[in-house]
Design an enzyme around this catalytic site. Structure first.
Site, PDB file in Angstrom:
ATOM      1  N   HIS A  10      31.082 -38.916  -1.496  1.00  0.00           N
ATOM      2  CA  HIS A  10      30.224 -38.176  -0.573  1.00  0.00           C
ATOM      3  C   HIS A  10      31.019 -37.288   0.382  1.00  0.00           C
ATOM      4  O   HIS A  10      32.078 -37.655   0.862  1.00  0.00           O
ATOM      5  CB  HIS A  10      29.357 -39.145   0.227  1.00  0.00           C
ATOM      6  N   ASP A  11      30.501 -36.087   0.588  1.00  0.00           N
ATOM      7  CA  ASP A  11      31.005 -35.144   1.589  1.00  0.00           C
ATOM      8  C   ASP A  11      32.389 -34.574   1.267  1.00  0.00           C
ATOM      9  O   ASP A  11      33.033 -33.986   2.135  1.00  0.00           O
ATOM     10  CB  ASP A  11      31.029 -35.792   2.986  1.00  0.00           C
ATOM     11  N   GLY A  40      35.487 -40.606   0.337  1.00  0.00           N
ATOM     12  CA  GLY A  40      34.602 -39.734   1.094  1.00  0.00           C
ATOM     13  C   GLY A  40      35.315 -38.802   2.057  1.00  0.00           C
ATOM     14  O   GLY A  40      36.393 -39.104   2.575  1.00  0.00           O
TER      15      GLY A  40
END
Length: 271
Positions: free
Chosen positions: A121-122, A139
């Site tokens: 994520h991200d 992440g």
């Protein structure tokens, strides 16, 4: 019109541009958008708010746009955005972002992503990168343009990797890797600069000399990061053709978290 295999499950609300190909047994969710000329092979899963640009090649068993593995994720409408002309090989997994990280996981253009690569994520990955098999990003990792990650490279969360950097096989990154640096080891250490890669990308002798001077300032003179930054700033008059390269390095160093630092060589001083 898009070409969809009879066994594929494509939600009627998904947006498929012209010349998109969807292979057997692939699943495409309702919030997915796929650009013209992209080919998705068999047994892929594309879910979530995922946008895929034109002329990508997605190989079998790839999983895109599923929820992040962050335990804080609570179903917010976050995204995965993939640019143009990427090759994504088998069993790669790229997740949507989280609200804590801006909500978007992003892969740029013209990247070559080999089997089993992972974008958590991200993460933000630039353009023209090569990730060898099993390169894994935790992440919030940021990767610049023209980066090469060797097979089984593992990157800790929030680490940044500067443009034109390179890692050897099985590198373990806990600290930032400045632009142009070649890193190796567990944990990774700076070994040299990516001189051969730079030459292949058209860097002339003056720019190569400036990169060598930056390497010396960072890793061979026992300087702290602020001192190295001052030394690099002073190189601008000596190497005018490398103005953008020097600015790239200084911009990267300005964003280094003092608690994380940069990868160091065995002879280097601590930040």
């Amino acid at each position: 019109m898009a070409t969809i295999h009879p066994t594929a499950l494509v939600d009627p609300h998904a947006e498929l541009d012209t010349d998109v190909e969807i292979g057997p047994y692939t699943i495409v969710g309702p919030h997915v958008r796929i650009g013209a000329g992209t080919r998705v092979a068999a047994h892929c899963v594309i879910e979530g708010r995922t946008t895929i640009g034109p002329h990508n090649r997605i190989y079998p068993f790839v999983s895109l746009g599923l929820p992040s593995q962050d335990k804080k994720y609570a179903g917010e409408p976050c995204e995965l955005v993939i640019g143009a002309r990427n090759t994504i090989r088998e069993y790669s997994t790229y997740h949507i972002g989280t609200v804590q990280g801006g909500g978007v996981t992003r892969l740029g253009d013209d990247n070559w992503m080999m089997a089993y690569t992972h974008l958590a994520h991200d993460c933000v990955v630039g353009n023209h990168c090569i990730f060898a098999n099993n390169a894994q990003l935790a992440g919030h990792v940021q990767v610049g343009d023209w980066v090469i990650l060797g097979g089984f490279t593992v990157v800790h969360q929030f680490v940044r990797i500067g443009a034109h950097a390179m890692t050897a096989m099985c590198a373990l990154l806990f600290a930032d890797v400045p632009p142009f640096v070649m890193a190796q080891g567990q944990p990774a250490q700076a070994r040299s600069m990516n001189f051969e890669g730079l030459r292949r990308r058209g860097f002339g002798p003056e720019r190569i000399a400036a990169v060598k001077a930056m390497h010396k300032a960072l890793y061979r003179e026992g300087l702290t990061l602020p001192q190295a930054d001052e030394r690099i700033a002073a190189l601008a008059q000596r190497y005018p053709a490398a103005h953008d390269d020097l600015a790239l390095m200084r911009s990267f160093l300005a964003g280094v978290d003092p608690q994380r630092g940069i990868v160091r060589s065995r002879r280097g001083a601590e930040a």
